[in-house]
Enzyme design. Structure first.
Site, PDB file in Angstrom:
ATOM      1  N   CYS A 180       0.166  18.712 -21.856  1.00 29.09           N
ATOM      2  CA  CYS A 180      -0.621  17.525 -22.175  1.00 29.09           C
ATOM      3  C   CYS A 180      -1.318  17.686 -23.537  1.00 29.09           C
ATOM      4  O   CYS A 180      -1.693  18.658 -24.235  1.00 29.09           O
ATOM      5  CB  CYS A 180      -1.799  17.567 -21.257  1.00 29.09           C
ATOM      6  N   CYS A 190      -6.979  13.841 -18.061  1.00 29.96           N
ATOM      7  CA  CYS A 190      -6.974  12.714 -19.048  1.00 29.96           C
ATOM      8  C   CYS A 190      -5.870  11.560 -18.784  1.00 29.96           C
ATOM      9  O   CYS A 190      -5.942  10.434 -19.354  1.00 29.96           O
ATOM     10  CB  CYS A 190      -6.535  13.177 -20.425  1.00 29.96           C
ATOM     11  N   CYS A 215      -1.783  13.793 -15.889  1.00 33.03           N
ATOM     12  CA  CYS A 215      -2.638  14.767 -16.373  1.00 33.03           C
ATOM     13  C   CYS A 215      -4.072  14.573 -15.354  1.00 33.03           C
ATOM     14  O   CYS A 215      -4.396  13.517 -15.325  1.00 33.03           O
ATOM     15  CB  CYS A 215      -2.832  14.735 -17.706  1.00 33.03           C
ATOM     16  N   HIS A 229      -1.578   1.620  -4.022  1.00 30.76           N
ATOM     17  CA  HIS A 229      -2.128   2.880  -3.965  1.00 30.76           C
ATOM     18  C   HIS A 229      -1.146   3.627  -4.740  1.00 30.76           C
ATOM     19  O   HIS A 229      -1.144   4.866  -4.438  1.00 30.76           O
ATOM     20  CB  HIS A 229      -2.024   3.225  -2.364  1.00 30.76           C
ATOM     21  N   GLN A 234       0.835  -1.149  -0.054  1.00 35.00           N
ATOM     22  CA  GLN A 234       0.035  -0.069  -0.022  1.00 35.00           C
ATOM     23  C   GLN A 234       0.885   1.313   0.087  1.00 35.00           C
ATOM     24  O   GLN A 234       0.481   2.548  -0.156  1.00 35.00           O
ATOM     25  CB  GLN A 234      -1.047  -0.036   1.247  1.00 35.00           C
ATOM     26  N   ASN A 235       2.093   0.937   0.062  1.00 36.88           N
ATOM     27  CA  ASN A 235       2.973   2.175   0.108  1.00 36.88           C
ATOM     28  C   ASN A 235       3.177   2.824  -0.974  1.00 36.88           C
ATOM     29  O   ASN A 235       3.364   2.180  -2.064  1.00 36.88           O
ATOM     30  CB  ASN A 235       4.287   1.881   0.959  1.00 36.88           C
TER      31      ASN A 235
END
Ligand code: OAD
Length: 262
Positions: free
Chosen positions: A165, A135, A132, A124, A106-107
């Site tokens: 982007c 998107c 972005c 996670h 989870q780190n």
């Protein structure tokens, strides 16, 4: 009766299909604060849940960005501990014996990788990946360019990185972590579930077991027949049902538990 450590080393010696599930306690001895037990000044003033949501980000991007940049710089400034390194060596050892060892964490730090583990499943996301906001196109960003350092006191700064982007006009970058209310990365979560269904041993380290769906993963392994070892100085919802509960820390218990096989 054999000691808990003896029973753990016996399970380790027999295991050929292993899943290590880690949480914030895994990196605590490296100097990365956990979320729920070591109250730093930051956690006294802010609930992580209030910083780690898209709503919080949209409401106050500089505050949320400063928090993530500070954490990224903190992680850069620390080193893997003896627990990370023991897991890295164990993974290679198991592979050499023809078995498999998956690490699902989870780190959002990269201390497992720097400790020698490969193909780490980041449930996670990562502090070192960016994309972005609108998107999801991956983008590069170096937190060091902000001037924020690991040791400075947390205060919101005018840090809102933008991205050139090509797919949309948002221009705002977001950290590549999973915020509350968001789905976990499908590939990493699916790979963790598959590995747990095949596992004969699951080792759960340093998680309070309070955040779903990651908190349910030890049960996937147990229901599929794996033995469960938990390493945590404090008891959690799974401690009573684990085959072995080691009330110790990652950097102390892991080298001892793995000492014989490595
Ligand atoms: P927590 O902060 O909730 O729990 C840390 C656990 O580590 C506690 O059970 C401690 O007893 C244990 N611990 C502390 N020091 C340790 C050590 N040296 N060795 C072993 N264990 C130790 O962290 P997580 O369970 O990882 O999510 O938190 C889960 C999620 O909540 C995080 O990934 C994050 C957070 O909000 C998101 O941001 C989505």
């Amino acid at each position: 009766m054999a000691s808990a450590m003896q029973r753990a080393t016996d399970l380790v010696a027999k295991a050929s299909s292993v899943v290590v599930l880690s949480g914030a306690g895994m990196s605590a001895e490296s100097g990365v604060p956990t979320f729920r037990d070591a109250h730093t000044g930051l956690w006294e003033r802010f609930a992580p849940e209030q910083l780690a949501t898209e709503e919080a980000f949209r409401a106050n991007p500089p505050m949320v960005w400063t928090w993530y940049v500070w954490r990224a710089m903190l992680v850069r400034s620390v080193h893997p501990n003896a627990g990370h390194e023991a897991i890295g060596r164990w993974q290679h050892h198991v592979a050499q014996q023809g078995g498999s060892l998956h690490v699902a964490t989870q780190n959002v730090d990269d201390l497992h990788e720097r400790g020698g583990a490969e193909d780490v499943l980041h449930l996670h996301g990562s502090l070192h990946a960016y994309r972005c906001l609108e998107c999801d196109t991956p983008a590069r960003f170096d937190p060091a360019t902000t001037g924020i350092t690991a040791d400075q006191e947390f205060r919101p700064e005018d840090v809102v990185p933008t991205v050139d982007c090509q797919h949309c006009e948002s221009g705002v970058l977001r950290p590549g972590v999973v915020w509350f209310g968001e789905m976990l990365p499908e590939q990493a979560f699916g790979a963790a579930v598959s590995a747990l269904q095949e596992a004969d041993l699951v080792v759960v380290i340093g998680s309070s077991g309070l955040v779903q769906p990651a908190a349910s993963l030890p049960l996937v392994g147990r229901d599929a027949g794996a033995a469960v070892i938990e390493i945590n100085p404090a008891m959690t919802p799974i401690s009573d049902t684990a085959d072995v509960y080691l009330p110790s820390t990652a950097a102390v218990a892991l080298p001892e538990m793995l000492g014989k096989v490595l």
